[in-house]
Design an enzyme around this catalytic site. Structure first.
Site, PDB file in Angstrom:
ATOM      1  N   LYS A 135       0.441  -5.437 -53.301  1.00 20.13           N
ATOM      2  CA  LYS A 135       1.169  -4.173 -53.426  1.00 20.13           C
ATOM      3  C   LYS A 135       1.409  -3.894 -54.908  1.00 20.13           C
ATOM      4  O   LYS A 135       1.995  -4.712 -55.620  1.00 20.13           O
ATOM      5  CB  LYS A 135       2.496  -4.303 -52.669  1.00 20.13           C
ATOM      6  CG  LYS A 135       3.078  -2.998 -52.223  1.00 20.13           C
ATOM      7  CD  LYS A 135       4.249  -3.277 -51.296  1.00 20.13           C
ATOM      8  CE  LYS A 135       4.981  -2.031 -50.911  1.00 20.13           C
ATOM      9  NZ  LYS A 135       6.233  -2.341 -50.206  1.00 20.13           N
TER      10      LYS A 135
HETATM   11  C1  E4P Z   1       7.565  -0.223 -47.990  1.00 20.09           C
HETATM   12  O1  E4P Z   1       6.473  -0.526 -48.348  1.00 20.09           O
HETATM   13  C2  E4P Z   1       8.601   0.310 -48.886  1.00 20.09           C
HETATM   14  O2  E4P Z   1       8.858  -0.576 -49.911  1.00 20.09           O
HETATM   15  C3  E4P Z   1       9.808   0.599 -48.086  1.00 20.09           C
HETATM   16  O3  E4P Z   1       9.427   1.300 -46.905  1.00 20.09           O
HETATM   17  C4  E4P Z   1      10.892   1.348 -48.826  1.00 20.09           C
HETATM   18  O4  E4P Z   1      11.873   1.703 -47.901  1.00 20.09           O
HETATM   19  P1  E4P Z   1      13.349   2.154 -48.312  1.00 20.09           P
HETATM   20  O5  E4P Z   1      13.272   3.525 -48.882  1.00 20.09           O
HETATM   21  O6  E4P Z   1      14.100   2.126 -47.023  1.00 20.09           O
HETATM   22  O7  E4P Z   1      13.844   1.142 -49.302  1.00 20.09           O
END
Ligand code: E4P
Length: 267
Positions: A135
């Site tokens: 990622k």
């Molecule tokens: C996933 O890959 C993201 O990091 C995550 O969905 C972020 O979510 P949030 O806005 O609830 O922190």
């Protein structure tokens, strides 16, 4: 035949860019079996939407995996910190533990923000397990790194996507997934779903293979709306996934069925 040529060869108007044919990955098999099939409109739902769980909590990951509908996991530094996972060794151990639970697609986020650092971290993460997807944040060096990883066959998830242009750039660099953050846009009174719709249209226009991973999902309605728009993947907390099970009429109906059965059997 790519998505774009399918679109262009469609003999009639397609319902919407968002619902247009996306048969990449399946088209070869289809065309092999039936060569003239490629001239037909193929509905968007020909491919199944993937379900990822958005957590680093092992118990929740196991619970979702037991449900039998889980295709992967997304983590981020905040989610790891929430579980108290700190220090390189513990972080690596934790990713390995997640990989032991699920079949594939474990997004592990790099911390570095410079090209060399991202490459070093990403390669180390990818070497942990073939299920790992690196990622990478949507920054200049991140895009360069995604191109590098893509050329090396390492899967990537470009995170922190808040505009269609960012998604286009990540797709052009060869990202496996782009993660538009739905909930965080909604939080600032901006239509998160519109972003996903725009990305869908752009990717379908050109046949980009990059998958739209709708992230920052807050509840079951987000999941349903993402499915309507044609997001390839949703990543959601366990509570949002299990909320899909719920309907009061299901509960009432089941209680009546069971009561009628008990009455009829004299119990
Ligand atoms: C996933 O890959 C993201 O990091 C995550 O969905 C972020 O979510 P949030 O806005 O609830 O922190």
């Amino acid at each position: 035949m790519c998505r774009a040529s399918l679109l262009r060869s469609a003999p009639f108007e397609l319902p919407q860019g968002g619902n247009a044919a996306r048969v990449e990955g399946c088209s070869d098999a289809i065309e092999g079996a039936c060569p003239f099939f490629s001239f037909l409109y193929v509905p968007h739902n020909f491919l199944q939407m993937k379900f990822f769980i958005d957590t680093a909590n092992l118990a929740q990951i196991s619970e979702a995996q037991d449900l039998g509908v889980l295709d992967g996991v997304t983590t981020n530094p905040s989610l790891m910190a929430k579980e108290g996972i700190t220090g390189d060794d513990n972080i690596i151990k934790h990713y390995r533990a997640i990989c032991d639970i699920v079949d594939d697609n474990v997004s592990a986020e790099v911390i570095a923000t410079d090209f060399e650092g991202i490459i070093k971290e990403g390669e180390a993460l990818a070497a942990l397990n073939s299920k790992i997807v690196v990622k990478v944040p949507m920054i200049k060096d991140g895009i360069k790194a995604i191109k590098y990883f893509s050329d090396k066959g390492i899967r990537t998830n470009c995170t922190l996507i808040f505009s269609p242009g960012q998604a286009l750039l990540a797709a052009k660099a060869g990202a496996t997934y782009v993660s538009p953050f739905l909930g965080r846009l909604d939080d600032i009174s901006t239509e998160g779903l519109q972003l996903i719709e725009d990305i869908r249209l752009i990717f379908d226009n050109y046949g980009y293979k990059t998958q739209i991973l709708a992230a920052s999902i807050r509840g079951p309605l987000h999941i349903v709306n993402c499915a309507k728009i044609g997001a390839d993947v949703i990543t959601a907390p366990l509570s949002a996934i299990t909320a899909l099970l719920k309907h009061p009429l299901t509960d009432i109906g089941l209680a009546t069925f069971l009561a009628d059965h008990a009455k009829a059997s004299g119990k």
